[in-house]
Structure formats: C-alpha cells, structure tokens
Scaffold this motif. Structure first.
Motif, PDB file in Angstrom:
ATOM      1  N   GLN A  50      30.607  23.782  35.066  1.00  0.00           N
ATOM      2  CA  GLN A  50      30.726  24.421  36.373  1.00  0.00           C
ATOM      3  C   GLN A  50      31.547  25.702  36.286  1.00  0.00           C
ATOM      4  N   MET A  51      32.579  25.681  35.465  1.00  0.00           N
ATOM      5  CA  MET A  51      33.400  26.877  35.295  1.00  0.00           C
ATOM      6  C   MET A  51      32.574  28.015  34.724  1.00  0.00           C
ATOM      7  N   ALA A  52      31.734  27.701  33.748  1.00  0.00           N
ATOM      8  CA  ALA A  52      30.868  28.718  33.154  1.00  0.00           C
ATOM      9  C   ALA A  52      29.902  29.282  34.200  1.00  0.00           C
ATOM     10  N   GLN A  53      29.349  28.401  35.034  1.00  0.00           N
ATOM     11  CA  GLN A  53      28.450  28.856  36.092  1.00  0.00           C
ATOM     12  C   GLN A  53      29.185  29.748  37.078  1.00  0.00           C
ATOM     13  N   GLY A  54      30.406  29.335  37.447  1.00  0.00           N
ATOM     14  CA  GLY A  54      31.190  30.103  38.397  1.00  0.00           C
ATOM     15  C   GLY A  54      31.569  31.466  37.862  1.00  0.00           C
ATOM     16  N   VAL A  55      31.976  31.521  36.601  1.00  0.00           N
ATOM     17  CA  VAL A  55      32.357  32.790  35.988  1.00  0.00           C
ATOM     18  C   VAL A  55      31.162  33.739  35.939  1.00  0.00           C
ATOM     19  N   LYS A  56      30.005  33.216  35.549  1.00  0.00           N
ATOM     20  CA  LYS A  56      28.808  34.068  35.501  1.00  0.00           C
ATOM     21  C   LYS A  56      28.446  34.584  36.894  1.00  0.00           C
ATOM     22  N   TYR A  57      28.484  33.686  37.883  1.00  0.00           N
ATOM     23  CA  TYR A  57      28.153  34.080  39.253  1.00  0.00           C
ATOM     24  C   TYR A  57      29.094  35.190  39.729  1.00  0.00           C
ATOM     25  N   ALA A  58      30.382  35.004  39.480  1.00  0.00           N
ATOM     26  CA  ALA A  58      31.373  35.994  39.918  1.00  0.00           C
ATOM     27  C   ALA A  58      31.228  37.303  39.152  1.00  0.00           C
ATOM     28  N   HIS A  59      31.137  37.228  37.827  1.00  0.00           N
ATOM     29  CA  HIS A  59      31.061  38.437  37.011  1.00  0.00           C
ATOM     30  C   HIS A  59      29.794  39.244  37.308  1.00  0.00           C
ATOM     31  N   ASP A  60      28.698  38.562  37.588  1.00  0.00           N
ATOM     32  CA  ASP A  60      27.453  39.262  37.928  1.00  0.00           C
ATOM     33  C   ASP A  60      27.617  40.104  39.192  1.00  0.00           C
ATOM     34  N   ARG A  61      28.616  39.768  39.999  1.00  0.00           N
ATOM     35  CA  ARG A  61      28.864  40.469  41.264  1.00  0.00           C
ATOM     36  C   ARG A  61      30.167  41.266  41.235  1.00  0.00           C
ATOM     37  N   GLY A  62      30.699  41.466  40.035  1.00  0.00           N
ATOM     38  CA  GLY A  62      31.879  42.307  39.872  1.00  0.00           C
ATOM     39  C   GLY A  62      33.180  41.670  40.306  1.00  0.00           C
ATOM     40  N   VAL A  63      33.238  40.333  40.318  1.00  0.00           N
ATOM     41  CA  VAL A  63      34.420  39.607  40.782  1.00  0.00           C
ATOM     42  C   VAL A  63      35.077  38.876  39.607  1.00  0.00           C
TER      43      VAL A  63
END
Length: 412
Positions: A50-63
């Motif tokens: 889940q952490m990996a999914q969250g990091v990807k989701y955030a990084h894809d949006r500049g967060v």
C-alpha cells in the motif's frame, strides 16, 4: 488550483483512500504511518504494498510522502528497524519523521541519503535544540506546540538556511507536552508514545477525596461533569500571514485518524487560503469568514489558536463535554459521471432523500449546491431514499463532478 513553492501544505493520510483525498484536494505533501514505529496504531496505516501504491499515486501528481517513525523505541524494536528503513527508501518515500535519537542513529546508518524530519515529539522549543538536530543531519524540525509567534521568529532567525521549520496549524490537541503523554499509559496501560493512545484527556473527570470514597465532587459547576483536560481544536486559518512571516515553511494538519471527508474539507480550505494569500493578501483577508465556514462543515471541537498568540490558559479547553459539533453530514462519494446525461453515480455514506438540498465539495473547483430532483437505484429504478450504507445511487447533477468529489448536506 495553482500551488506555491513558498510554503508547503502537509496533510494527514491514515490509509490509501485518505492519501488520495489529501492529494486531490490540494496537499503538497502527506504524512503516513507504516505498519510499525508510528504513533497511530489505531489508524489503518500502510503495509509495504500500500505504501508503494501511495507513493506512486502522490509522486505522479507532484506530491511528497513522509513516513512516521516517531515511536520511542525499546531494545527489540531495533532488530528490524534498519531493514524497514531500507525498504521504505526503495519504495521512494521522501522523508522519515523521527523523534528518538536511537532511531535517528539507525536511520542515518541504514539510509544515509534519506531526508529526516524531527518530530514534534522531540519537543524542540529553542534554536539550540534545532541546531543540534541540524548538525546531526536533519533537514527539518517540527516545532513543539508550546511556542508563540515571537519565539518562533527568534528561532527561525538562528536556524535559517540550516534547517526547515514545520508546525501544526490545524487539528486535535492533547494534554501533553507536544504529544508526549502519560495519561493513557497510567490509566489504561496503553502507551501513547508507542501508538496506543486511548484519548484519556477526553474523559469526564470529577474530584474525589480519599476519605470520602464514592463521593464525586464537580471541579466546577456543570451538569455533565468536568472535562478539564479536553483541549479545543487548533485552527490557524485566519493567521496565514503571521505563520508565513514567522518562518514556518510547512503547514501541518493533524488527523491520520480522521475521515476522508474531514481530510478533503480541511485540506481544500487551507489550500485556498494559502493560494489566495500569495495571490492577493486583500483577497485572503476578505475571505476569512468563508474559510472558517468551510472548516465548520467538518466535525470539530471549538477552535483555539493554541500557543501561537500566547498561553491560552483556560480559553484553550472544552468544558461542556467532549465538544464535537457537526453541521454537515458526509452523504456520499462520486464514483462516475456521465457527461452526456449529467447523471452522477454516488456511493452512499449517510442517508439522503429525493428533494434534499445537497452540496458538492469538488477537488480543485468551486463547490456548488443543488436540490436532488431525480434519483434512481443502480439499475435505474426511481427511488425516494438512499438509506443503506454504500448503496449505489444515481442522481442528476447541475454541474460536472469528478470521481473523487464529495456530496454533503446539512445535518438533520
């Protein structure tokens, strides 16, 4: 909605769903907890997948994504700590949040190139403490909550260009020293400093003299008892200029245990306030009542400015019960929108009826209010009520909505 790199809006995320809401509603960074070493054991938190999914989701949006590791460690905690930090780094997490010097030492050894932020749990109240952590290699300090603006300015002058300053600007406060609390451990044998807080400070307290067992005396006159340890919620949205001028870089919102609706509402309000201030200070000043009105649509206690304007003394406490109030209900989440028909598919969260006036809280767009004059079930059959949890309902909407927009309505 445009962002600014002048300050950072840092939002809480108790799980992957909340992370997505924080990101979409305007956070520049989010802080999350892993399965170990954080101080919110009751939150769902994130396993490595889940952490990996969250990091990807955030990084894809500049967060950016920061992970809490601010537990006060015991000897056996160190057995897996180094490997855990290496996994977190491999996932792409941007920083660790740490309070314990032992944990800090392990992090510097295991992931020497990873950014480390020093938690509010470390009780940093002076520039000397801030410089100590900067000299150890920390990139950011999260201030103790007991400092006022003048003290923060003095600290910033001494540490500018050496370490960033972060501070809580909104959310629950507890009776402790910057979160280091013994009440839960003493009364319930649950250690708040290891993620097991039972919110003892919200209990109803009375006074009992040892020779008069069973006779409870109110500490003041109030029919519900005494809640002498129950703090109001911090709210600094009306003081954005003062926060910026004090040298605080990261505006932190408390709430990893709060609902997605709370996260979306609070993050959007602060996003708009910050952006309005940097675009036009007069615009920001003219909209203060609007920002506050938005915050009051989420569940909250009475608000306080904490220690920012000086010691709040008795004005910082809630004396009439736990003190939560809510003027709006979280009614549902948009799951789909058909541009051709103007029909939105809603996943229900609280009961609503045909004919109700509802409001859509939209990510990055102005909210709008309308009346429900068309409603069907998932198969298209007309219905007059949506009483079932997570029931799928279709309604006609007056403006386009997105798949993470929220439907809310006045509390009955």
């Amino acid at each position: 909605m445009k962002r600014t790199d002048k300050v950072e809006l840092l939002a809480p995320a108790g799980d992957l769903e909340r992370l997505k809401y924080a990101v979409e509603y305007g956070a520049d960074a989010v802080f999350i907890g892993g399965s170990v070493f954080g101080l919110r054991a009751k939150a769902k938190n994130f396993d490595m997948e889940q952490m990996a999914q969250g990091v990807k989701y955030a990084h894809d949006r500049g967060v950016k994504v920061f992970v809490t590791a601010n537990v006060f460690a015991r000897n056996d905690d160190f057995e897996i700590m180094g490997e855990y930090f290496k996994q977190v780094q491999e996932i792409g997490v941007d920083a660790l949040i740490i309070a314990d010097p032992g944990v800090f030492t392990v992090a510097k050894q295991a992931v020497p190139n990873m950014e480390i932020h020093i938690s509010t749990q470390a009780n940093i109240t002076s520039y000397q403490s801030a410089l100590f952590w900067a000299n150890q290699g920390a990139q950011r300090i999260v201030l103790a909550r007991e400092l006022d603006f003048e003290q923060i300015k003095q600290l910033h002058e001494k540490v500018e260009n050496k370490v960033e300053i972060e501070a809580f600007v909104h959310g629950s406060m507890c009776i402790s020293y910057s979160g280091r609390c013994l009440l839960s451990s003493f009364l319930n044998h649950k250690d708040a400093n290891r993620g097991e807080c039972t919110n003892v400070c919200r209990y109803n307290f009375a006074l009992m003299e040892e020779r008069r067992q069973g006779e409870y005396f109110p500490i003041y006159e109030e029919e519900n008892g005494s809640f002498i340890l129950n703090s109001k919620d911090l709210c600094m949205i009306e003081y954005i200029p003062e926060i910026v001028n004090s040298g605080i870089y990261s505006f932190k919102i408390e709430g990893r245990m709060k609902t997605p609706y709370y996260v979306a509402t609070v993050v959007k309000a602060y996003r708009e306030a910050i952006d309005d201030y940097f675009a036009d200070p007069e615009l920001y000043e003219s909209k203060k009542s609007y920002y506050m009105g938005e915050l009051l649509k989420s569940s909250n206690r009475d608000f306080t400015t904490g220690f920012f304007l000086g010691n709040p003394k008795t004005s910082g406490q809630v004396y009439g019960g736990e003190g939560y109030s809510r003027t709006y209900d979280f009614l549902g989440v948009v799951r789909h929108y058909d541009e051709t028909t103007g029909i939105a598919t809603i996943e229900q969260r609280n009961k609503f009826l045909l004919g109700d006036t509802i409001e859509f809280l939209r990510a990055g767009k102005p909210n709008f209010t309308q009346k429900i004059d068309y409603m069907t079930d998932e198969e298209g059959n007309p219905i007059e009520a949506a009483p079932h949890a997570q029931q799928i309902v279709k309604i006609k909407v007056e403006q386009p909505v997105g798949t993470i927009d929220i439907m809310r309505g006045l509390t009955a």
